[in-house]
Design an enzyme around this catalytic site. Structure first.
Site, short mmCIF file in Angstrom:
data_model
loop_
_atom_site.label_atom_id
_atom_site.label_comp_id
_atom_site.label_asym_id
_atom_site.label_seq_id
_atom_site.Cartn_x
_atom_site.Cartn_y
_atom_site.Cartn_z
N HIS A 49 0.81 -1.22 0.00
CA HIS A 49 0.00 0.00 0.00
C HIS A 49 0.84 1.27 0.00
O HIS A 49 0.38 2.31 -0.47
CB HIS A 49 -0.95 0.00 1.20
CG HIS A 49 -2.02 -1.04 1.11
ND1 HIS A 49 -3.01 -1.00 0.15
CD2 HIS A 49 -2.24 -2.17 1.83
CE1 HIS A 49 -3.81 -2.05 0.31
NE2 HIS A 49 -3.36 -2.78 1.31
N GLN A 151 -0.40 -13.79 4.12
CA GLN A 151 -1.55 -13.10 4.69
C GLN A 151 -2.85 -13.81 4.32
O GLN A 151 -3.12 -14.08 3.14
CB GLN A 151 -1.61 -11.66 4.19
CG GLN A 151 -0.57 -10.77 4.83
CD GLN A 151 -0.76 -9.31 4.50
OE1 GLN A 151 0.17 -8.66 4.04
NE2 GLN A 151 -1.95 -8.78 4.73
N GLU A 153 -6.62 -12.97 4.38
CA GLU A 153 -7.41 -11.74 4.52
C GLU A 153 -8.68 -11.75 3.66
O GLU A 153 -9.14 -10.72 3.19
CB GLU A 153 -6.55 -10.52 4.20
CG GLU A 153 -5.68 -10.65 2.96
CD GLU A 153 -4.64 -9.55 2.85
OE1 GLU A 153 -4.82 -8.50 3.49
OE2 GLU A 153 -3.66 -9.72 2.11
N ALA A 178 -8.23 -5.58 8.09
CA ALA A 178 -9.03 -4.63 7.30
C ALA A 178 -9.68 -5.33 6.11
O ALA A 178 -10.90 -5.23 5.89
CB ALA A 178 -8.16 -3.47 6.84
#
Length: 267
Positions: A49, A151, A153, A178
């Site tokens: 990000h 990850q 997610e 998130a």
């Protein structure tokens, strides 16, 4: 140069020790070095990000190298060419985002290993990781010193968690709060009770499988909760958020009506 490759971050994970980290999104070696002097066990240098180039990642690895804080690189995605570049610049621990299936997990494991165990391209003579060819037997040593974290997610990844945990070469699984909360139908609400329940059970499943469990929690109470559930590598802040909140808090001392700290969510 008869150096022995070591990875203190991985060694501590294998012992089950808790390690506290910080997210680095500011993209500068200067800020990375400041963070490295603070005493965090690990520093996540974010290429997903944050707008980091491969050169930015390289310079931040150089900046933190003299200190005890261990760097973890998160590239924007887990493609074989990008993994090769990040490993060549000297990353020993990778956090790869959006790994949804066991097949994807096996692919990223293969991308980190030299033949015959994988598909990583050979270029040690131009790689900082091998000290430009000066580390003897680099290819024979490197597999043991690499630490690969993935990850989880998404709902798909949760459904496949046990199969991902079975993949040899995966050292740990990081719960991305998130994206996970959004995938479960609770966007921007990682604190929802159902999301929290799923995070807790996922952390426990990861640890029960003998893997390390990771999390990012910018709220201290959430970080403490994840540690209590068994997470053993937890990032407790993001540099850009801490910086902006410190600026706002200082300004609020001198200008009325200005907002104070805003750290409330997960990321």
């Amino acid at each position: 140069m008869n150096a022995l490759l070591t990875n203190p971050f991985k060694e501590r994970l294998c012992k089950g020790e808790v390690q506290i980290g910080l997210w680095l999104s500011s993209t500068t070696a200067y800020m990375a070095e400041i963070a490295a002097t603070s005493g965090y066990d690990w520093l996540l240098i974010d290429g997903e990000h944050a707008p980091n180039t491969i050169q930015d990642l390289y310079h931040q690895l150089q900046a933190v190298a003299p200190y005890a804080s261990q760097p973890v690189i998160r590239p924007v995605e887990g493609s074989k060419p990008l993994i090769k570049q990040v490993l060549d610049i000297g990353a020993q621990t990778l956090l790869l985002p959006m790994v949804d299936t066991a097949d994807q997990a096996r692919q990223v494991v293969s991308a980190t290993r030299y033949p015959p165990y994988g598909e990583r391209g050979v270029g040690a003579s131009v790689a900082r990781a091998a000290r430009w060819g000066r580390i003897e037997n680099y290819m024979a040593q490197v597999n043991d010193s690499l630490c690969l974290l993935v990850q989880v997610e998404s709902k798909t990844a949760l459904d496949n968690l046990d199969k991902i945990l079975d993949v040899q070469g995966i050292d740990g699984v990081f719960i991305g709060p998130a994206d996970l909360s959004a995938s479960l139908g609770y966007p921007d609400n990682a604190g929802h009770l159902e999301v929290q329940r799923i995070i807790e059970t996922s952390i426990r499943r990861i640890r029960d499988a003998g893997k390390a469990a990771g999390f990012l929690a910018v709220a201290p109470d959430m970080a403490q909760q994840c540690l209590a559930w068994g997470a053993n590598f937890v990032a407790v802040g993001v540099d850009t958020m801490l910086y902006s909140d410190a600026l706002d808090q200082r300004l609020a001392m001198f200008k009325s009506g200005k907002n104070g700290p805003r750290i409330k969510g997960s990321y």
